[in-house]
Scaffold this motif. Sequence first.
Motif, PDB file in Angstrom:
ATOM      1  N   LEU A 131       3.414  43.739 -26.283  1.00 45.43           N
ATOM      2  CA  LEU A 131       4.195  44.713 -27.051  1.00 45.43           C
ATOM      3  C   LEU A 131       4.226  44.391 -28.537  1.00 45.43           C
ATOM      4  O   LEU A 131       4.227  45.299 -29.373  1.00 45.43           O
ATOM      5  CB  LEU A 131       5.626  44.768 -26.510  1.00 45.43           C
ATOM      6  CG  LEU A 131       5.851  45.610 -25.246  1.00 45.43           C
ATOM      7  CD1 LEU A 131       7.289  45.463 -24.777  1.00 45.43           C
ATOM      8  CD2 LEU A 131       5.524  47.071 -25.513  1.00 45.43           C
ATOM      9  N   PRO A 142       3.393  48.679 -20.732  1.00 41.85           N
ATOM     10  CA  PRO A 142       2.511  48.461 -21.888  1.00 41.85           C
ATOM     11  C   PRO A 142       1.067  48.228 -21.451  1.00 41.85           C
ATOM     12  O   PRO A 142       0.809  47.562 -20.453  1.00 41.85           O
ATOM     13  CB  PRO A 142       3.102  47.206 -22.546  1.00 41.85           C
ATOM     14  CG  PRO A 142       3.901  46.533 -21.474  1.00 41.85           C
ATOM     15  CD  PRO A 142       4.421  47.635 -20.609  1.00 41.85           C
ATOM     16  N   LEU A 171       0.821  51.303 -28.027  1.00 48.79           N
ATOM     17  CA  LEU A 171       1.563  50.651 -26.947  1.00 48.79           C
ATOM     18  C   LEU A 171       0.930  50.930 -25.590  1.00 48.79           C
ATOM     19  O   LEU A 171       1.115  50.152 -24.646  1.00 48.79           O
ATOM     20  CB  LEU A 171       3.022  51.129 -26.935  1.00 48.79           C
ATOM     21  CG  LEU A 171       3.881  50.763 -28.151  1.00 48.79           C
ATOM     22  CD1 LEU A 171       5.283  51.347 -27.993  1.00 48.79           C
ATOM     23  CD2 LEU A 171       3.955  49.257 -28.341  1.00 48.79           C
TER      24      LEU A 171
END
Length: 326
Positions: free
Chosen positions: A212, A150, A206
């Motif tokens: 996240l 991420p 993302l």
Amino acid sequence: MKKVERTITSNKIQDKLLISFPLWFPLLYILINFNFPAATFFLFIASIFILRETHFGSTWLFFFDRDNWKWLRENSYNLFFIPIYSLVLVFFVWTIVPSAVIIFHYLASGWHVTRQSVGIQKVYGLVSKTWISLTYFVSAICLFIGLSKPGIIDSSILSKSNFNLILIVALIIYFSFIYLFRNSDNSFLMTNIMTFFTGISIFLPLLFFKNLAIGTTVGVGMHWIQYLAIMWSNYIRKSKDKSTAVGNEKYPKSLISRLSFILLYGLIMTFLTVKGMPQVSSDSNDYSTLYLIPIIFQLYHFYIDGFIWRFSDPHIKKQIGTYMFN
């Protein structure tokens, strides 16, 4: 022959803002989050309550409708018993490896969200297999990269003033675009382009957010807005039709009670989410068992939507498809 663009909401502008191209949400979210970091938690919670959990809760509108009760009984094994068996399995896995359930939830969400994106493309007349395949492919790539790394793209290289300028210009272009193509001869084509672009951009955040939860909210927030607009437009249209049929031009009282239920549902699930998930401001991935409760209902939403939006089913075509367009 010129194709006529049908609307799901009351007009074309609402359709573009809420369904085919709700890009205003991530742009505004990022702009507020970037300039007011102290409001990060409030912004996240407000989005979870107002959009995410009410979107999940709106699924229950289908179950409240008496016209669907016979169909629900006839399909009870698929709609109720299989989910119960799956619930036991999910709970068992959670007690051993909670992260496995979290990952499965993300993947199930990815499939569900992208299916809706493709469904919206088809509803608006985009049937190109190439575009649909690209929607699945790009969404999958963004999701898998986002889950494994991420925030892999570093946006900090931009200065605050440049970043704000980009966001503000993007918003101006966006709203100008919506206005200019609201009734043009190319509106049908542009709607197809907008639904495609929305579909491939939902999991893109993302790649830019290390957290996240926030990255998901920024992108999937568009999906939540789409679902709410479609579900409630459909439900209100049917409620008004049934009220008119019995000589009552006003909205039924049940509309208020069901809206109240969904808001209460959203409030409870938001509370469980906040108490069960890691702090938004931290990089921790430790979830408590409380978080499993919203996950279970969300997984059921992913599963049940595969049935209640299946227009090949005669009952669904009659009870939902009939009221799909304004």
